[in-house]
Write an enzyme that holds these catalytic residues in place. Sequence first.
Site, short mmCIF file in Angstrom:
data_model
loop_
_atom_site.label_atom_id
_atom_site.label_comp_id
_atom_site.label_asym_id
_atom_site.label_seq_id
_atom_site.Cartn_x
_atom_site.Cartn_y
_atom_site.Cartn_z
N ASP A 328 0.90 -1.14 0.00
CA ASP A 328 0.00 0.00 0.00
C ASP A 328 0.95 1.20 0.00
OD1 ASP A 328 -2.51 1.36 0.38
OD2 ASP A 328 -1.69 1.90 2.34
N ASP A 529 0.31 -0.04 6.34
CA ASP A 529 0.66 0.63 7.59
C ASP A 529 -0.44 0.46 8.63
OD1 ASP A 529 -1.30 2.19 6.59
OD2 ASP A 529 -0.24 4.08 6.76
N ASP A 533 -6.13 -1.00 6.42
CA ASP A 533 -5.56 -2.12 5.67
C ASP A 533 -5.92 -3.47 6.25
OD1 ASP A 533 -4.34 -0.48 3.92
OD2 ASP A 533 -2.41 -0.49 4.94
#
Length: 635
Positions: A328, A529, A533
Site C-alpha cells: 500500500d 501501515d 488495511d
Amino acid sequence: MNKKQKRQLKRIILSLVLLVVMVIIHKLVIDKLTLGTVLFRIILTAMYLVPYLIIGGKVLAKAGRNILNGQVFDENFLMTLATIGAFILGEYTEAAAVMLFYQVGELFENIAVNKSRTAVTALIGLRPDYANIEQDGELVKVDPYDVVVGSEIVVLPGEKVPVDGVVVEGESFVNTAALTGESIPRGVKVGDTVLSGCINEGGKLTLKTTKNFDDSTVAKILDMVENASSRKSKSESFITRFAKYYTPLVVIAALIVAFVPPIILGGGFATWISRALIFLVISCPCALVISVPMGFFGGIGAASKLGILVKGSNYLEAMAEVDTVVFDKTGTLTEGVFRVNDIVCKGSCNQDELLKLAAYAECYSNHPIAKSIEGAYLEKGETINKESIEDVKEISGKGVSVSLDGVTIYAGNKKLMVDVGVSFEENNETSGTVVYVARDNEYLGYIVISDVIKQVAKSAISKMHKLGIKNTVMLTGDRAKTANYVAGELGIKTVYSELLPGDKMSELEDIITSKCEGKKSGKVAFVGDGINDAPALTRADIGIAMGALGQDAAIEAADIVLMDDNPEKICTVHDIGRKTLTIVRQNIVFALSVKFLVMILGVFGIANMWLAVFADVGVAVIAILNSMRMLKFKE
Ligand code: AMP
C-alpha cells in the site's frame, strides 16, 4: 538451570554413580560367586534395577499412562520396551545406560528449549517488573497489573515504561530499541504518548496512563510472542503426523527383525531379539520432534531481536516462499506525512478562503490528507468553529463533504467532483495529490498536497528484487500521475492507481488467485501501515504491518509486524525465513539418514546398544545445537 533441571541433573549423577558401583560389585563380587543361573540373574536384575528405576522411573510411568490412555506409540514406549527387553536378555548395564543417556539428552533439550524461549522474551527484554506511584510524597513500587487507567506513574531515568501513557510532567529521551530494534532515542515532552517497553534514558517523567497493563503495547507483544509457537509450520505438522505413523511402523519392523529371521534360519532368537531392541532404541524420533520446532523458535527469536514480530512458525516458513510483495503506498513506501504545497483558486474566492473552506470540510476526517489541510490552516493561527459544521460525510476513497452555514462544501478527488456533478478542470500536471474544492455546484479550485518518499524504500525494493522476490506491486487510491511517479522512483514493477478501498481488495484477490491458477506457487505478502488495511492484511498469504507501534488493529490483523517503519526489514525477515528453513531441512535430513544407517547396521548386528544411544541422543543434541545457530542471526 532452573529447579526442575537441577533435580534432573541430580538424578542423572546419582544413578550414574550407582550404576558404576553396581558394575564394580558385579565384576568383582557376584561374578566370583558360584551361584545357580536363576539366583545369579535375580541378584543382578535387582541390583541394576536400582539405578535404572531412579533414572527411568518417569519414562516407565509415562509409557504406562499413555498405554492406559490408548496412545501407545511414542518415545517413552520405545525406550521402555527396549530397556525391559535388554534386562530380559541379561544386558543390564546397557539397559540402565540407555535410560541414563536418554535422560542426559532430555536435560540437554530442556536447557536448549528454555534458552531459546528466554532469548525470545529477554531479547525483547520487555516485561516490566513494577510501576512507581507517588503516595504521600514517596514513590511506591506496585505491580503494573494494579495500575488503573488514568493513574499518574513516575518513570525514573534508566527505568522501563510499564504501561502506555501520556507525559504530564518532565522531558526526556526514550529508547524504543526493545520494541523496534532501532536504538536512536526519541525525545518526548508533555503531551507526547510513551509506549510501555521503552526505556527512559533522560530525566524523570510523570505519565498519565491511557491503558491498563493488559491492553498496553508490551502485554500485546509478549502475548503474541508467547503464542507464536502454537501456530505450527508445515514442517512441524509434517513431523507430528510423521511420528504418529513412524513409531508403530518401527515397532512392527522390530517384531519382524526379532522373529522372522530366527524362524526362517532356525534358532538364534536371543541374537535377533537383541538386534530388534537395538533397532528400537535407534528409531526413537526425538531428534526430529524437538529440533524442528526449535529451529523455528530460533528464527522467531532472531527476528524479534531485530524489531520484527512473527506471529507463528507458519508465517516464517511462508515468508521464505514469498515471490510477490504488494504494497500500500501511503505510509508504507512514503512517509505518510502530507504537506500543503500549493493552493490554486479557480472560482470566486481567494487562497485564504479556499484553505479555510477546505479545512472546515476536513476537520472531522482522520485521513492524512485531511490532517495536512487542517494543519496548514491552524498553522496560520486560525481556529475552526466546529459548531457551524453539520452533516459531515466521509466518502471512502473519494473525499469529504460537510454542510457549513447552509451550503455544502466538497473536498476530494476527481471521482468526488464527478459524483456530485461539479464541472471542474482536471489537473494532470503536478505529481502531488490534488484535492478539488467545491461549494454547492461551484468549483472553487484545488489544493496540492505531497508526501515524501521514504529514503530506505528504494534500496529495500532493489534488495527484494535481488533476493529473488520477482514481483513488486503498488496499490493506491492516489492519482495515476503521483502513483507512477512514486513507483518509478522506487523501481516498483506494477502499479494500480485510483483504487477505491474495495478495489484494493479485488486487485489483491486477483494477484493471489492468478498465482494459484498459474504454474508457480510463490506466496503473496501484503504490506500496509495498518490504517484501513486490516482486510488486506488478513487476506494475503502473509500480512505485514509496518510502523504499527501503538496501533492495535494492525498488530492484531497482521501476521508479521515490523515495529519500525523500515521496509528493508521485509528483506531481513525473508532472509531469516530462508535460513530457518535451511536449518530445519538440514536437521530432518541429518537425523533421518543417521538413524536409517544405524538401523541397518543394527539389523545386521554391526551396531551395538552404545551406537544406538548415540544415534538417538547424539543426533538430537547435534540437531538442537544446529537449530540454536538461528539465535545468532545477524542482518
Ligand atoms: P485512500 O484510499 O484513503 O488513500 O484515498 C484515496 C484517495 O481518495 C486519496 O488519494 C484522495 O484523493 C481521496 N481522499 C480520501 N480521503 C480524502 C479526504 N479526507 N480528503 C480529500 N481527499 C480524500
